[in-house]
Motif scaffolding. Structure first.
Motif, PDB file in Angstrom:
ATOM      1  N   THR A  55       0.827  -1.212   0.000  1.00 33.01           N
ATOM      2  CA  THR A  55       0.000   0.000   0.000  1.00 33.01           C
ATOM      3  C   THR A  55       0.860   1.260   0.000  1.00 33.01           C
ATOM      4  O   THR A  55       0.394   2.329  -0.410  1.00 33.01           O
ATOM      5  CB  THR A  55      -0.935   0.032   1.220  1.00 33.01           C
ATOM      6  N   LYS A  56       2.100   1.130   0.446  1.00 27.76           N
ATOM      7  CA  LYS A  56       3.004   2.284   0.477  1.00 27.76           C
ATOM      8  C   LYS A  56       3.369   2.754  -0.923  1.00 27.76           C
ATOM      9  O   LYS A  56       3.825   3.885  -1.109  1.00 27.76           O
ATOM     10  CB  LYS A  56       4.276   1.948   1.255  1.00 27.76           C
ATOM     11  N   LYS A  57       3.168   1.890  -1.929  1.00 29.60           N
ATOM     12  CA  LYS A  57       3.483   2.288  -3.305  1.00 29.60           C
ATOM     13  C   LYS A  57       2.580   3.416  -3.783  1.00 29.60           C
ATOM     14  O   LYS A  57       2.936   4.153  -4.712  1.00 29.60           O
ATOM     15  CB  LYS A  57       3.362   1.080  -4.244  1.00 29.60           C
ATOM     16  N   ALA A  58       1.422   3.568  -3.156  1.00 26.16           N
ATOM     17  CA  ALA A  58       0.515   4.650  -3.521  1.00 26.16           C
ATOM     18  C   ALA A  58       1.048   6.011  -3.087  1.00 26.16           C
ATOM     19  O   ALA A  58       0.494   7.044  -3.464  1.00 26.16           O
ATOM     20  CB  ALA A  58      -0.860   4.410  -2.898  1.00 26.16           C
ATOM     21  N   GLU A  59       2.124   5.998  -2.294  1.00 23.65           N
ATOM     22  CA  GLU A  59       2.772   7.250  -1.910  1.00 23.65           C
ATOM     23  C   GLU A  59       3.789   7.699  -2.950  1.00 23.65           C
ATOM     24  O   GLU A  59       4.405   8.755  -2.809  1.00 23.65           O
ATOM     25  CB  GLU A  59       3.471   7.092  -0.555  1.00 23.65           C
ATOM     26  N   ILE A  60       3.988   6.872  -3.991  1.00 23.89           N
ATOM     27  CA  ILE A  60       4.998   7.164  -5.022  1.00 23.89           C
ATOM     28  C   ILE A  60       4.296   7.357  -6.368  1.00 23.89           C
ATOM     29  O   ILE A  60       3.559   6.481  -6.821  1.00 23.89           O
ATOM     30  CB  ILE A  60       6.012   6.013  -5.122  1.00 23.89           C
ATOM     31  N   PHE A  61       4.536   8.484  -6.994  1.00 23.77           N
ATOM     32  CA  PHE A  61       3.959   8.769  -8.313  1.00 23.77           C
ATOM     33  C   PHE A  61       5.063   8.742  -9.365  1.00 23.77           C
ATOM     34  O   PHE A  61       6.100   9.389  -9.217  1.00 23.77           O
ATOM     35  CB  PHE A  61       3.282  10.139  -8.331  1.00 23.77           C
ATOM     36  N   TYR A  62       4.804   7.992 -10.436  1.00 25.72           N
ATOM     37  CA  TYR A  62       5.777   7.937 -11.539  1.00 25.72           C
ATOM     38  C   TYR A  62       5.062   7.568 -12.824  1.00 25.72           C
ATOM     39  O   TYR A  62       4.242   6.641 -12.850  1.00 25.72           O
ATOM     40  CB  TYR A  62       6.858   6.889 -11.236  1.00 25.72           C
TER      41      TYR A  62
END
Length: 292
Positions: free
Chosen positions: A69-76
């Motif tokens: 779920t922490k991947k939603a804190e990363i935008f690319y």
């Protein structure tokens, strides 16, 4: 965000290795390196598009591999493998609202209206500049705390570029997020970043705080009586050019003591020149020193 000992190889070739750095709130960091140095691979690995052979990426103290779920804190957005082109802005909006739980729909619609983007517009029919502006709108509206921007200003005209940069700076100031930008335009980066990470030899070899650089580093033009370069210059500088007896070099830690030592060599000319991020890039990435 904390990146620790990250290593990625493809087809048995190591692309990046021993990558260690941190990103903090309310800052913009530049990632600089030559073409093929691994910048895009690093972005793809941080974003989760690639799995590393070793290493970890932590967001708020939790590994993105242990807590997806922490991947939603990363935008690319991967510009080289871009899925956007087949959809309208309305469909893209649905996708990003689903992918990012903190997506700010009101802000998204506001920015679309301000920039006259109709929702039925197809992404592929937009100009390069408009695509860049739309990508920045998605990044800002995503609600992600970490924005990875790979050449976000490439191909933008002056007006659109200023608008994109303005949106980014305003967003960082208001939301306190962290931005990592890879760009070939070092002069443009220098005007907006707080730190620079230098990627060379598959790893990050140097970190510059721009404020500290301006305080401590110097670019000097030196002329001595002979073509022999004094040892104090060889040992404490990185060369930019030598033309006859004229030396242009960067001293990353220029102290009063170092200045006195250079003066003791009785230079015919010792003149300070404006120092830029591009100078540091060139000095560190020259394959071979010209000072013999």
């Amino acid at each position: 965000m904390k990146v620790t000992n990250l290593r990625k190889q493809m087809n048995e070739e190591i692309i990046i290795t021993q990558i260690n750095f941190e990103l903090f709130e309310n800052e913009i960091v530049g990632l600089i390196g030559r073409n093929g140095s691994g910048k895009t691979t690093l972005f793809r690995t941080i974003a989760g598009n690639y799995l590393p052979e070793t290493g970890d990426i932590q967001v708020a103290g939790a590994s993105i591999y242990q807590d997806p779920t922490k991947k939603a804190e990363i935008f690319y957005i991967d510009e080289l493998d871009n899925f956007l082109s087949g959809y309208t802005l309305k469909k893209l909006n649905h996708f990003y609202r689903y992918a990012y739980p903190k997506f700010d729909q009101d802000l998204y619609l506001q920015l679309l209206a301000e920039n006259q983007f109709p929702e039925h517009l197809s992404y592929r029919r937009m100009s390069k500049g408009m695509q860049g502006l739309y990508q920045m709108i998605l990044a800002i509206a995503s609600g992600a705390n970490y924005l990875l921007l790979d050449e976000p200003f490439d191909g933008l005209d002056v007006i659109v570029r200023k608008k994109v940069i303005g949106l980014l700076l305003e967003h960082v100031a208001e939301k306190g997020c962290s931005v990592l930008i890879a760009s070939h335009n070092l002069k443009e980066l220098e005007d907006i970043i707080d730190r620079a990470l230098l990627l060379k030899g598959k790893t990050i070899v140097r970190e510059y705080c721009l404020e500290s650089m301006r305080e401590n580093a110097r670019k000097l033009q030196l002329v001595f009586k002979t073509k022999k370069v004094p040892a104090v210059v060889k040992e404490n500088s990185k060369l930019l050019t030598i033309q006859g007896r004229v030396i242009t070099a960067v001293f990353e830690r220029f102290t009063p003591e170092l200045e006195q030592a250079i003066q003791a060599c009785e230079p015919v000319l010792m003149e300070e020149l404006p120092l830029s991020l591009e100078d540091l890039f060139e000095a560190n990435l020259n394959r071979e020193s010209m000072i013999q």
